[in-house]
Scaffold this motif. Structure first.
Motif: not given
Length: 467
Positions: A278-286, A330-337
């Motif tokens: 959940d933190l990585s998903a917020k971080l990827i948007l930054r 987790l999906l949002k983090s990887l798709y953001g990547l």
């Protein structure tokens, strides 16, 4: 007699050197601690002969060295260490690897014998040991790191050595690139890896050279993700957001996050390693506000390669847990990547992995539709309630961590701008004055155009009326 043997060990004649070093071996065996006043001279003569081009002299010197080291180790009477340390420090500058190795073994033995006394002379010894890190022979460097690790067993010296290492890498960037990983890994294998990383993070947070800090954090993060010596630290980070996490585990993550924020990709990978999706998903948007450079993209490319390594096997298995509360993050983090990458091999690798997960979702959805999912509604509501409670508990923590990341990234932006301003030919205030003047000019032009656009229709309409 001892002084005569010491002088003959430096003779240009082979026979004289061989005879003197053999006699020295017998003197050491027979004289014992009665030679205590001559320890420094004896050591110097042995160090001189131990790299002799003549094999028989070299072998005799090694025999003498072993006997003399055992004698000094067994000596209980007090003797002056300063002349010996001075002699050994000079031998570290020798052109011969054998001499440098023998000198480091002596320093290690003396520190093991009397660490308190040796620490009193650390001011003279430490600069020589730090310089030896850049030695061309790996054997010398590895033994040197053993000596530094032994010195670091003392808490005060531990902080002193790590501060000196960071300063050395700051002044010698090529050394960080060529030997940085070896130094950190070796120290982590000999000492506590968590203590080393926590102390390094604390030291780096005080540095004003943000470019260097981001670079060394990148190095430390790669070691953290790949080196087997860091396994205990990785385990602690994986536990940091679990219900059974200790305060030490939580503090470890918080301390590393604050330092790792100097490098966005390292910060993101730290969140993935800690399974805090959940933190990585917020971080990827930054990352939309981060300067996307070639180096930044290369780091992401490397991270995707590491996602396919055994270190992240648990993350890949988490992709199967479609009902887990953290699955969407987790999906949002990887798709953001994936969205950050240009079309490349790394993009294809991650895309293929996520396509497999999408196929899994489709199959699971069909199976649920066939057997009905009504019975799961109550469980789903319970899970949602648990997630809400957990989310409220972690909201303040996540806000604080994201805030730290944004503040540090803002410092990096200002730092890069300051470097650009230093290279500019214009005075510091001139750029601002030109920018303000340009803005005023553009505003006047816009105002003038707007006035013309209003006046013209009126005059046209009056002409039309006249006609």
């Amino acid at each position: 007699m001892v002084n005569i043997l010491v002088a003959q060990c430096h003779s240009k004649e082979k026979f004289n050197r061989l005879t003197a070093i053999n006699w020295m071996t017998e003197f050491i065996s027979l004289g014992g601690t009665h030679l205590i006043l001559y320890y420094s001279g004896i050591l110097g003569s042995i160090m001189y002969c131990i790299s002799d081009p003549e094999p028989d002299i070299c072998a005799a010197a090694k025999t003498a060295n072993i006997g003399f080291m055992n004698l000094v180790k067994a000596t209980t009477e007090h003797f002056d260490l300063l002349p010996i340390i001075h002699s050994l420090t000079l031998e570290l500058l020798s052109d011969y690897v054998t001499t440098r190795v023998a000198s480091l073994h002596w320093i290690n033995m003396l520190h093991e014998k009397d660490p308190v006394e040796m620490n009193q002379h650390i001011g003279e010894l430490l600069p020589a040991l730090l310089k030896t890190i850049s030695d061309s022979a790996d054997e010398v460097v590895l033994i040197n790191l053993q000596v530094l690790a032994r010195i670091s067993l003392d808490v005060v010296q531990f902080n002193r050595v790590l501060n000196a290492l960071v300063q050395l890498f700051m002044e010698d960037r090529p050394l960080l690139e060529t030997r940085g990983a070896m130094v950190i890994r070796k120290l982590c294998s000999l000492l506590d890896s968590s203590s080393i990383y926590m102390t390094l993070a604390k030291i780096l947070n005080t540095k004003t050279d943000l470019e260097f800090t981001g670079l060394i954090v990148q190095t430390l993060n790669l070691i953290l993700l790949t080196a087997p010596e860091l396994s205990p630290l990785r385990k602690s980070l994986k536990n940091s957001f679990q219900p059974h996490a200790s305060e030490q585990d939580k503090q470890t993550f918080a301390s590393l996050f604050h330092c790792w924020a100097h490098n966005p990709v390292a910060t993101f990978s730290l969140c993935l390693l800690a399974q805090c999706y959940d933190l990585s998903a917020k971080l990827i948007l930054r990352f939309a506000e981060v300067d996307v450079t070639v180096g930044f993209l290369m780091q992401i490319d490397k991270l995707i390669q590491l996602l396919e390594s055994p270190i992240f096997i648990q993350l890949r298995l988490h992709l199967l847990e479609t009902d887990a509360p953290s699955h969407a993050d987790l999906l949002k983090s990887l798709y953001g990547l994936l969205m950050l990458l240009p079309q490349s091999q790394a993009y294809k690798t991650l895309s293929d992995r996520l396509t497999t997960v999408s196929s899994l979702h489709m199959h699971i959805g069909l199976n649920n539709a066939n057997r009905g999912i009504t019975s799961n509604n109550n469980n789903h509501v319970a899970v949602v309630k648990d997630v809400d409670i957990k989310g409220k508990d972690n909201l303040a923590l996540y806000s604080s961590l994201i805030g730290q990341f944004e503040v540090i990234q803002e410092k990096h932006t200002e730092y890069r701008l300051s470097l650009l301003r230093q290279k500019s030919l214009l005075p510091t205030n001139t750029g601002t004055m030109i920018a303000n003047a340009s803005s005023t000019s553009m505003l006047n032009m816009a105002t003038g155009n707007a006035s013309q656009s209003v006046v013209t229709p009126i005059s046209n309409s009056s002409n039309m009326g006249g006609n």
